[in-house]
Enzyme design. Structure first.
Site, mmCIF file in Angstrom:
data_model
loop_
_atom_site.group_PDB
_atom_site.id
_atom_site.type_symbol
_atom_site.label_atom_id
_atom_site.label_comp_id
_atom_site.label_asym_id
_atom_site.label_seq_id
_atom_site.Cartn_x
_atom_site.Cartn_y
_atom_site.Cartn_z
ATOM 1 N N ARG A 67 0.845 -1.189 0.000
ATOM 2 C CA ARG A 67 0.000 0.000 0.000
ATOM 3 C C ARG A 67 0.887 1.247 0.000
ATOM 4 N NH1 ARG A 67 -1.971 0.960 4.276
ATOM 5 N NH2 ARG A 67 -1.198 -0.827 5.445
ATOM 6 N N TYR A 195 -1.806 -3.412 -6.658
ATOM 7 C CA TYR A 195 -1.552 -4.107 -5.399
ATOM 8 C C TYR A 195 -2.781 -4.128 -4.470
ATOM 9 C CZ TYR A 195 -0.283 -5.102 -0.680
ATOM 10 O OH TYR A 195 -0.301 -5.635 0.579
ATOM 11 N N GLY A 197 -4.416 -3.738 -1.228
ATOM 12 C CA GLY A 197 -5.173 -2.673 -0.589
ATOM 13 C C GLY A 197 -5.362 -1.435 -1.461
ATOM 14 N N LYS A 204 -9.776 -2.362 1.826
ATOM 15 C CA LYS A 204 -9.506 -1.215 2.682
ATOM 16 C C LYS A 204 -10.294 0.015 2.243
ATOM 17 C CE LYS A 204 -7.084 -3.576 5.424
ATOM 18 N NZ LYS A 204 -5.780 -4.066 5.290
ATOM 19 N N HIS A 224 -10.513 -2.434 11.629
ATOM 20 C CA HIS A 224 -9.426 -3.261 11.094
ATOM 21 C C HIS A 224 -9.159 -4.400 12.083
ATOM 22 C CE1 HIS A 224 -4.968 -3.319 9.481
ATOM 23 N NE2 HIS A 224 -5.714 -4.218 8.884
ATOM 24 N N SER A 246 -1.105 -3.439 10.235
ATOM 25 C CA SER A 246 -0.780 -4.330 9.125
ATOM 26 C C SER A 246 0.478 -5.145 9.414
ATOM 27 C CB SER A 246 -0.579 -3.497 7.857
ATOM 28 O OG SER A 246 -1.753 -2.749 7.606
ATOM 29 N N ALA A 247 0.404 -6.421 9.073
ATOM 30 C CA ALA A 247 1.517 -7.356 9.264
ATOM 31 C C ALA A 247 1.957 -7.466 10.722
ATOM 32 C CB ALA A 247 2.696 -7.000 8.346
ATOM 33 N N CYS A 248 0.999 -7.393 11.640
ATOM 34 C CA CYS A 248 1.308 -7.555 13.062
ATOM 35 C C CYS A 248 0.576 -8.739 13.688
ATOM 36 C CB CYS A 248 0.998 -6.271 13.821
ATOM 37 S SG CYS A 248 2.134 -4.944 13.402
ATOM 38 N N LYS A 250 -2.717 -10.452 12.739
ATOM 39 C CA LYS A 250 -4.166 -10.742 12.771
ATOM 40 C C LYS A 250 -4.495 -12.105 12.155
ATOM 41 C CE LYS A 250 -5.355 -6.992 10.671
ATOM 42 N NZ LYS A 250 -3.977 -6.452 10.629
ATOM 43 N N THR A 251 -4.023 -12.335 10.923
ATOM 44 C CA THR A 251 -4.356 -13.595 10.258
ATOM 45 C C THR A 251 -3.884 -14.778 11.103
ATOM 46 O OG1 THR A 251 -4.180 -12.523 8.111
ATOM 47 C CG2 THR A 251 -4.062 -14.922 8.125
ATOM 48 N N ASP A 273 -9.244 -9.802 9.025
ATOM 49 C CA ASP A 273 -8.712 -8.455 8.751
ATOM 50 C C ASP A 273 -9.709 -7.334 9.042
ATOM 51 O OD1 ASP A 273 -6.351 -7.011 7.727
ATOM 52 O OD2 ASP A 273 -7.617 -6.433 6.041
ATOM 53 N N SER A 363 5.140 -10.256 0.406
ATOM 54 C CA SER A 363 4.491 -11.191 -0.521
ATOM 55 C C SER A 363 3.279 -11.814 0.173
ATOM 56 C CB SER A 363 5.482 -12.262 -0.975
ATOM 57 O OG SER A 363 6.072 -12.905 0.134
ATOM 58 N N ARG A 364 2.294 -12.178 -0.620
ATOM 59 C CA ARG A 364 0.991 -12.547 -0.044
ATOM 60 C C ARG A 364 0.380 -13.751 -0.737
ATOM 61 N NH1 ARG A 364 -1.544 -8.777 3.957
ATOM 62 N NH2 ARG A 364 0.099 -7.240 4.264
ATOM 63 N N ASN A 491 -0.107 -18.127 21.683
ATOM 64 C CA ASN A 491 -0.898 -16.942 22.033
ATOM 65 C C ASN A 491 -2.245 -17.317 22.655
ATOM 66 O OD1 ASN A 491 1.113 -15.229 21.116
ATOM 67 N ND2 ASN A 491 0.269 -15.093 19.043
HETATM 68 P P1 GTP Z 1 -2.213 -7.651 7.363
HETATM 69 O O1 GTP Z 1 -2.764 -8.667 6.426
HETATM 70 O O2 GTP Z 1 -1.166 -6.804 6.739
HETATM 71 O O3 GTP Z 1 -3.276 -6.815 7.985
HETATM 72 O O4 GTP Z 1 -1.380 -8.460 8.491
HETATM 73 P P2 GTP Z 1 -1.808 -9.336 9.761
HETATM 74 O O5 GTP Z 1 -2.053 -8.440 10.910
HETATM 75 O O6 GTP Z 1 -2.881 -10.290 9.407
HETATM 76 O O7 GTP Z 1 -0.464 -10.147 10.102
HETATM 77 P P3 GTP Z 1 -0.057 -11.693 9.887
HETATM 78 O O8 GTP Z 1 -0.819 -12.620 10.777
HETATM 79 O O9 GTP Z 1 -0.084 -11.975 8.446
HETATM 80 O O10 GTP Z 1 1.440 -11.673 10.403
HETATM 81 C C1 GTP Z 1 2.418 -10.817 9.864
HETATM 82 C C2 GTP Z 1 3.809 -11.330 10.167
HETATM 83 O O11 GTP Z 1 3.987 -11.457 11.581
HETATM 84 C C3 GTP Z 1 4.068 -12.712 9.585
HETATM 85 O O12 GTP Z 1 5.390 -12.729 9.114
HETATM 86 C C4 GTP Z 1 3.902 -13.639 10.749
HETATM 87 O O13 GTP Z 1 4.680 -14.812 10.606
HETATM 88 C C5 GTP Z 1 4.359 -12.788 11.932
HETATM 89 N N1 GTP Z 1 3.649 -13.145 13.191
HETATM 90 C C6 GTP Z 1 2.321 -13.352 13.339
HETATM 91 N N2 GTP Z 1 2.021 -13.709 14.607
HETATM 92 C C7 GTP Z 1 3.175 -13.707 15.294
HETATM 93 C C8 GTP Z 1 3.535 -13.993 16.660
HETATM 94 O O14 GTP Z 1 2.691 -14.315 17.503
HETATM 95 N N3 GTP Z 1 4.858 -13.883 16.982
HETATM 96 C C9 GTP Z 1 5.805 -13.524 16.067
HETATM 97 N N4 GTP Z 1 7.072 -13.435 16.472
HETATM 98 N N5 GTP Z 1 5.518 -13.265 14.766
HETATM 99 C C10 GTP Z 1 4.225 -13.348 14.386
HETATM 100 C C1 SPV Z 2 -2.912 -4.433 5.293
HETATM 101 O O1 SPV Z 2 -1.964 -3.817 4.806
HETATM 102 O O2 SPV Z 2 -3.424 -4.128 6.400
HETATM 103 C C2 SPV Z 2 -3.473 -5.599 4.573
HETATM 104 C C3 SPV Z 2 -3.054 -5.830 3.220
HETATM 105 O O3 SPV Z 2 -4.332 -6.292 5.102
HETATM 106 S S1 SPV Z 2 -3.797 -4.698 2.123
HETATM 107 O O4 SPV Z 2 -4.942 -5.378 1.482
HETATM 108 O O5 SPV Z 2 -2.838 -4.335 1.124
HETATM 109 O O6 SPV Z 2 -4.286 -3.547 2.823
HETATM 110 MN MN MN Z 3 -4.872 -5.555 7.180
#
Ligand code: GTP
Ligand code: SPV
Ligand code: MN
Length: 584
Positions: A67, A195, A197, A204, A224, A246-248, A250-251, A273, A363-364, A491
């Site tokens: 994004r 891309y 988002g 989003k 979110h 993002s990338a913290c 959730k999934t 998400d 990458s996704r 967790n």
């Molecule tokens: P968006 O799709 O961007 O909104 O991301 P998200 O919040 O869904 O994050 P996601 O679960 O995809 O995790 C993002 C990154 O964090 C990945 O590289 C995971 O492997 C890593 N990660 C997720 N959960 C944990 C955790 O509990 N501990 C650690 N150390 N890393 C984690």
């Molecule tokens: C985020 O960045 O929070 C995502 C991926 O979930 S995107 O769809 O690009 O927003």
């Molecule tokens: Mn997200």
């Protein structure tokens, strides 16, 4: 008489001038056709048909991998309504600026009309959107991420109640990229990016930025947040929604394989998400997942961290910007400990470690939600699921303890509004820099965040059973930089503590920042963690928190006199308690 939808499609076609218009019906045959077009234009490749049936690798333009928040705008008549945290342009100025980029943008190309529903098809909370795009990849991805076709057209009928979204990949030059939102007319224009988002406009752009605006007018919330059900030993399922930037994580939390499965704790996925939350007649908040698929971060995913994800993505998946093995399989950092020989990197070049990561850090995978072994039997419940707890969290190498509970709604809103996290590769820009990301909505709130905070406070007054509010941090590190907490499936131990708090059986220690578990109230058996690490994870250091409070105050200053008084009250209360605990 054309329907409002037909009239809008005509208008868009006369601006962008496509060679052909294709109305998408969401069928499997159509998905095949779209994939065929992706394969033909050279952007995509079929993966190993035996081990990854109906899976594809898409390589995006190398300048178009995340994004781009700096070119994302909220276009309201008054600048004030976008607020100090959004980029703003006046609606007419924005259209005049971007119209030339859309003028004739689809010449010689096909325009796909993608009617879609956000939310379970039968739900009163579902909403219709229509995306027009010149990208087969975007149309195919929308087919996974949303409910496309007849289902949307039937729901819409001759009504004008849909969110129109015009998307063109343009020339992909970041200098000519704009993601525009017109919340007053519920319209989206996106040009110059293919891309996620930026381009899958249901996600989003609609389900958060436009929807947050609509939700405030209509008395609901668009957040979110993942949605999960935690099943306990008695078989009861408690629903929780969690907001992390993002990338913290959730999934991964939503699809977690519980480390306490033998003790009877299991996690069911409702969404990963976005949550649309509506107050129910019983005074609880009910959540639906507006999406139908997961657009998840690949790096770090493997059979140890998350077998549910790994199982889900072995068929019918589009991978974007991952590496490719000699065997025709996808690969990313963390999938296996040792990278296989003869990798092709995400740019399509033979990989060597000197070239940086083989897969792009952002990458996704794009995968249908129903493919997850953890999918909740209620994930498409039209009424949604009742939310008992909200969880907020970010990446903080220091400071934030593993978990704490807010002392009440007002304090919880403060904890959420002051959420901060080290930035990730999900958006372009620096990685690892601390930034405030209130409710994990900084890039996604479609209006003035001071009003948003006020709306959150009001919601708490409106609900007779507001969710309990917690804060977590899976990412605290020790002095040598190692994560103190194992994370992922472990967790669930933190979720269990929350459950125990809600039924009154877990102890907590009062601290200036909230209620922190006593080490004995966390279920840690079977974990090889030193007492030191546990203490390190739960430590609340008054002098570090005093420094944090200075950062919070500086952030709040952005909002001037518009910041709700309650948030100043909380800042002052915490400052006082920190002061007395540091002199005690
Ligand atoms: P968006 O799709 O961007 O909104 O991301 P998200 O919040 O869904 O994050 P996601 O679960 O995809 O995790 C993002 C990154 O964090 C990945 O590289 C995971 O492997 C890593 N990660 C997720 N959960 C944990 C955790 O509990 N501990 C650690 N150390 N890393 C984690
Ligand atoms: C985020 O960045 O929070 C995502 C991926 O979930 S995107 O769809 O690009 O927003
Ligand atoms: Mn997200």
């Amino acid at each position: 008489m054309p329907t409002p939808l037909e009239a809008w499609v005509d208008e868009v076609a006369s601006l962008t001038r496509p060679e052909k218009i294709d109305w998408c019906d969401g069928s499997a045959a159509e998905h095949e056709r779209l994939i065929g077009e992706m394969l033909q234009d050279g952007s995509s490749f079929r993966l190993n048909e035996r081990t990854y049936p109906r899976c594809y690798l898409h390589r995006s333009d190398t300048r178009d991998v995340a994004r781009t928040e700096q070119v994302t705008f909220i276009c309201t008549r008054n600048r004030r309504d976008a607020g100090p945290t959004n980029n703003w342009m006046a609606p007419e100025e924005a259209k005049d600026k971007v119209r030339p980029l859309l003028d004739g943008a689809m010449k010689g190309r096909k325009m796909y009309v993608v009617p879609y529903v956000m939310g379970p098809a039968e739900s009163p909370y579902a909403r219709v959107g229509v995306e027009v795009t010149d990208s087969a990849y975007v149309a195919a991805s929308m087919g996974i991420m949303t409910r496309v076709g007849r289902v949307a057209l039937d729901r819409l009928g001759r009504s004008d109640e849909f969110v129109p979204g015009l998307h063109s990949i343009g020339d992909l030059d970041p200098e000519r990229r704009f993601i525009l939102h017109f919340p007053e007319e519920k319209l989206i224009w996106s040009v110059g990016s293919g891309y996620g988002g930026n381009a899958l406009l249901g996600k989003k752009c609609f389900a958060l930025r436009i929807a947050s605006w609509m939700a405030r007018q209509q008395g609901w919330m668009a957040e979110h947040m993942l949605i999960l059900g935690l099943e306990g030993p008695d078989g009861r399922v408690t629903y929780m929604a969690a907001a992390f930037p993002s990338a913290c994580g959730k999934t991964n939390l939503a699809m977690m394989v519980s480390a306490l499965e033998e003790e009877g704790y299991r996690v069911w996925t409702v969404g990963d998400d976005i949550a649309w939350l509506h107050p129910g007649p019983d005074g609880y908040l009910y959540a639906v997942n507006p999406e139908a698929g997961f657009f998840g971060v690949a790096p770090g995913t493997n059979t140890r961290t998350n077998t549910n994800v790994m199982e889900a993505l072995h068929q019918n998946t589009i991978f974007t910007n991952v590496a490719l093995t000699a065997n025709g399989e996808p690969w990313w950092e963390g999938l296996t400990e040792v990278p296989p020989e003869n990798l092709t990197d995400w740019k399509g070049k033979p990989w060597s470690p000197a070239n940086g990561p083989a897969a792009h850090p952002n990458s996704r995978y794009t995968v249908p939600a129903r493919q997850s072994p953890s999918i909740s039997p209620r994930w498409e419940d039209p009424a949604g699921v009742p939310i008992s707890a909200f969880i907020f969290g970010g990446r903080r190498a220091r400071l934030e303890p593993l978990v704490y509970e807010a002392t009440g709604w007002q304090h919880g809103v403060y904890a959420a509004a002051t959420l901060a996290s080290e930035t990730t590769a999900a958006a372009t820009g620096d990685v690892g820099v601390l930034r405030r990301d209130p409710m994990a909505m900084l890039p996604f709130c479609g209006y003035n965040m001071a009003d948003y905070f006020g709306y959150w406070l009001e919601m708490g007054r409106r609900l007779t059973h507001p969710p309990r509010i917690f804060h977590v941090n899976w990412f605290r590190r020790d002095d040598s930089g190692r994560f103190l907490w194992p994370g992922f499936g472990e967790n669930v131990r933190v979720l269990k503590w929350m459950l125990d708090r809600m039924d009154g059986s877990a102890e907590a220690r009062e601290t200036p920042i909230g209620l922190v578990p006593s080490a004995s109230s966390l279920t840690l058996d079977g974990l090889k963690m030193s007492r030191e690490s546990v203490e390190g994870l739960l430590r609340v250091d008054p002098s570090d928190w005093a420094a944090e409070l200075d950062l919070v105050k500086a952030f709040f200053e952005k909002f001037g006199a518009e910041l709700p008084r309650e948030l100043h009250e909380e800042t002052d209360r915490i400052a006082k308690q920190l002061h007395s605990s540091s002199v005690a």
